[in-house]
Each structure stands twice: as C-alpha cells, then as structure tokens.
Design an enzyme around this catalytic site. Sequence first.
Site, PDB file in Angstrom:
ATOM      1  N   GLY A 103       0.828  -1.198   0.000  1.00 15.05           N
ATOM      2  CA  GLY A 103       0.000   0.000   0.000  1.00 15.05           C
ATOM      3  C   GLY A 103       0.863   1.249   0.000  1.00 15.05           C
ATOM      4  CG  HIS A 108      -0.882   1.274   7.149  1.00 13.51           C
ATOM      5  ND1 HIS A 108       0.056   0.807   8.050  1.00 13.51           N
ATOM      6  CD2 HIS A 108      -0.197   2.133   6.337  1.00 13.51           C
ATOM      7  CE1 HIS A 108       1.232   1.369   7.798  1.00 13.51           C
ATOM      8  NE2 HIS A 108       1.113   2.160   6.753  1.00 13.51           N
ATOM      9  CD  GLU A 109      -1.229   2.541   2.631  1.00 15.32           C
ATOM     10  OE1 GLU A 109      -0.789   3.696   2.550  1.00 15.32           O
ATOM     11  OE2 GLU A 109      -0.514   1.570   2.965  1.00 15.32           O
ATOM     12  CD  GLN A 138       3.316   5.888   2.644  1.00 17.57           C
ATOM     13  OE1 GLN A 138       2.359   5.345   2.134  1.00 17.57           O
ATOM     14  NE2 GLN A 138       4.276   5.208   3.234  1.00 17.57           N
ATOM     15  CG  HIS A 168       0.036   6.737   5.345  1.00 12.74           C
ATOM     16  ND1 HIS A 168       1.172   7.288   5.917  1.00 12.74           N
ATOM     17  CD2 HIS A 168       0.318   5.422   5.160  1.00 12.74           C
ATOM     18  CE1 HIS A 168       2.079   6.324   6.068  1.00 12.74           C
ATOM     19  NE2 HIS A 168       1.589   5.192   5.633  1.00 12.74           N
ATOM     20  CB  CYS A 188       4.998   2.309   7.312  1.00 11.18           C
ATOM     21  SG  CYS A 188       4.496   3.792   6.447  1.00 11.18           S
ATOM     22  CG  LEU A 189       6.570   1.112   1.321  1.00 12.95           C
ATOM     23  CD1 LEU A 189       6.040   1.353  -0.087  1.00 12.95           C
ATOM     24  CD2 LEU A 189       7.705   0.094   1.305  1.00 12.95           C
TER      25      LEU A 189
HETATM   26 NI    NI Z   1       2.452   3.291   5.581  1.00 17.16          NI
END
Ligand code: NI
Length: 169
Positions: free
Chosen positions: A46, A136-137, A51, A140, A94-95
């Site tokens: 995701g 989760h997204e 991000q 963000h 998480c990226l």
């Molecule tokens: Ni994330």
Amino acid sequence: MTTLPIVWAPDPILKTKCAHVTFIGEEEKQLMKDMLDTMYAAPGVGLAAPQVGITKRIIVVDCARTNEPAAPYQMVNPELIKSSMDELTNEEGCLSLPGHYADVSRPATARVKYIDENGCQQIIDTDGLLAVCIQHEIDHINGILFVDHLSSLKRNMILKKMVKAKKER
Ligand code: NI
C-alpha cells in the site's frame, strides 16, 4: 514506469491531513499509476499520496499474494463507512518507516467508500490483510502513522532511529 521518492518519517508532510480531491484528471490518474509503480518496486502492499510528497486524499493498495494475479486498487477520497467491533492484530510496517515493524490492532472488517480511477463511486466490504492495509493507508491521508497506534515509548524509539537513518540516507 516511474518510481517516486518516498518520504521518510519524521516529516511534517506525513503529519498533514490531506485535501479532498474534487476532480480526477490526467494529473491524478498519472499520480496513481506512478504510486502503484513505486509501491510494487519498493516492494509494498500500500502507498498513500503524502508518502510521495502529495497532500491529496489518494491511496493505492494491492494485497494479492505472490502466487496470485495482481489486484490493484486506486482510491480517491477513501472513507471508512462501517467497521467491526472485533479487531485483528497484525504486524505492520510502512515504506516511510523502513525496517520497523510492530503489532497494531484494528477493526477486523471495514466497509470502504471511494472513487475509482475512472471517477466511479465504489463501496467494498473488506477483511483480512486488505482491511488492515486500507485502514493503514486511510490513516496516512489523515496524518497518522502506524507508530501513532503504539505507546509513546515505542514510537519515540522508532522515530529516533529514523532520524538517524534519514541523516545516513
Ligand atoms: Ni504506511
């Protein structure tokens, strides 16, 4: 294929409540394609627009397993309209916080309303990894990271390591 640089925490962009998208034009469609490319290359399941430095309510996810065909979702203005009382605890990463993982509990099922890449409104019922990932997204685009669900002690420990990692990036 275009991959975009990923913003690492801590960063004020990742703490921003993102703006609603009122029009899906070429720019937004290209952004979603580039976000999918960036997510697959990472690799991740995701990615949210902040991000990659864009404070718009746009996310992409693909929770297909490696032996399954790709199942990408491109979501504009995604919104949780219903979620279950029972929770699912899953180890999240998480990226924007590479190398850090922790257990997070979230509603096990979620009904999500969004606008797809063709401008059509969709409503889907999700569970398992897809439900976790979409929640989760959506966090963000509200300026929330998975570490914000942890104790301040754990969160600060991870963020401290990220400050160091950013200096060495
Ligand atoms: Ni994330």
